[in-house]
Motif scaffolding. Structure first.
Motif, short mmCIF file in Angstrom:
data_model
loop_
_atom_site.label_atom_id
_atom_site.label_comp_id
_atom_site.label_asym_id
_atom_site.label_seq_id
_atom_site.Cartn_x
_atom_site.Cartn_y
_atom_site.Cartn_z
N ASP A 43 0.83 -1.21 0.00
CA ASP A 43 0.00 0.00 0.00
C ASP A 43 0.87 1.26 0.00
N MET A 44 1.99 1.22 0.70
CA MET A 44 2.87 2.39 0.74
C MET A 44 3.49 2.65 -0.65
N PHE A 45 3.90 1.60 -1.34
CA PHE A 45 4.42 1.79 -2.70
C PHE A 45 3.33 2.36 -3.61
N ALA A 46 2.12 1.82 -3.52
CA ALA A 46 1.02 2.32 -4.36
C ALA A 46 0.72 3.78 -4.05
N THR A 47 0.75 4.13 -2.79
CA THR A 47 0.47 5.51 -2.37
C THR A 47 1.56 6.45 -2.84
N ASN A 48 2.81 6.04 -2.66
CA ASN A 48 3.94 6.86 -3.10
C ASN A 48 3.88 7.09 -4.61
N THR A 49 3.55 6.06 -5.37
CA THR A 49 3.45 6.19 -6.82
C THR A 49 2.32 7.14 -7.20
N ALA A 50 1.16 6.98 -6.57
CA ALA A 50 0.01 7.84 -6.88
C ALA A 50 0.31 9.30 -6.57
N ALA A 51 1.11 9.53 -5.52
CA ALA A 51 1.44 10.90 -5.11
C ALA A 51 2.68 11.44 -5.83
N GLU A 52 3.29 10.62 -6.67
CA GLU A 52 4.51 10.98 -7.40
C GLU A 52 5.63 11.38 -6.44
N GLY A 53 5.79 10.57 -5.38
CA GLY A 53 6.80 10.84 -4.37
C GLY A 53 8.10 10.10 -4.63
N ALA A 54 9.13 10.51 -3.88
CA ALA A 54 10.42 9.83 -3.90
C ALA A 54 10.47 8.74 -2.84
N GLY A 55 9.75 8.96 -1.75
CA GLY A 55 9.71 8.01 -0.66
C GLY A 55 8.53 8.29 0.24
N LEU A 56 8.23 7.32 1.10
CA LEU A 56 7.06 7.45 1.98
C LEU A 56 7.30 6.63 3.24
N ALA A 57 7.16 7.26 4.39
CA ALA A 57 7.26 6.56 5.68
C ALA A 57 5.88 6.07 6.10
N ALA A 58 5.87 4.98 6.89
CA ALA A 58 4.60 4.42 7.35
C ALA A 58 3.76 5.46 8.10
N ALA A 59 4.42 6.34 8.84
CA ALA A 59 3.67 7.38 9.58
C ALA A 59 2.83 8.23 8.64
N GLN A 60 3.28 8.37 7.38
CA GLN A 60 2.55 9.21 6.43
C GLN A 60 1.24 8.58 5.96
N VAL A 61 1.05 7.29 6.25
CA VAL A 61 -0.26 6.67 6.01
C VAL A 61 -0.90 6.31 7.35
#
Length: 194
Positions: A43-61
């Motif tokens: 889910d974090m990879f999917a979210t990061n891709t949808a947001a066009e991010g470089a990275g995403l920490a679990a806290a951000q979801v």
């Protein structure tokens, strides 16, 4: 799950904003590398891709676990993707330490950007999605991402590192842009720029 499955099987989740306590609280260590973690990472990879991010920490979801995903280019322009659980950051010291100022933003503070000086490269040690030791060393966007996401694990947002002037600049840009981002962004896409 293999990395290719993690990167292709998740569901996009809403990204929490800086006002949420989970982003200002040190995360608890990952101790279970089972199916629940694998589902979270997908889910974090999917979210990061949808947001066009470089990275995403679990806290951000909204999950207070010490893990982040990254999917961005390194100093050679090579795209690299992976997972680091329980990250420990090593930054250059002494003669090896060189600061580079770049404009930085955060998916949890959409539209807000400000110049921030960080060390030119970083090494991050931790565990991969199977619990095996992993070490990532990088400069460029990935090197900055390692530092930014490890800050999230420690309950810090990049605005905490800015001067008062930098925070004002970032806040102004965020306030101008935030109406484009629905509360459940990136589940619902951001509105186009005018």
């Amino acid at each position: 799950m293999e990395m290719s499955q993690l990167r292709a099987s998740g569901t996009v989740r809403p990204i929490v904003r800086w006002s949420e306590p989970v982003l200002h609280t040190p995360a608890r260590p990952v101790t279970d590398f089972g199916p629940d973690l694998q589902a979270l990472l997908a889910d974090m990879f999917a979210t990061n891709t949808a947001a066009e991010g470089a990275g995403l920490a679990a806290a951000q979801v909204g999950v207070g676990l010490a893990v982040f995903v990254y999917d961005c280019t390194d100093e050679n322009g090579k795209r690299r993707a992976g997972v680091i659980c329980n990250p420990e950051l090593e930054l250059p010291q002494g003669d090896e330490r060189r600061l580079v100022e770049l404009t930085e933003g955060c998916l949890s503070y959409p539209g807000g950007y400000a110049p921030l000086a960080r060390p030119s490269h970083a090494t991050c040690r931790g565990r991969d999605h199977h619990g095996e030791p992993v070490t990532v060393t990088a400069a460029g966007i990935l090197g900055r991402c390692l530092q930014h996401e490890t800050d999230h694990i420690n309950g810090m947002v990049f605005g905490d590192r800015l001067s008062a002037r930098g925070r004002r600049q970032m806040r102004t840009l965020h306030e101008e842009a935030v109406s484009r981002y629905p509360d459940d962004w990136p589940v619902s896409p951001a509105a186009p720029r005018d």
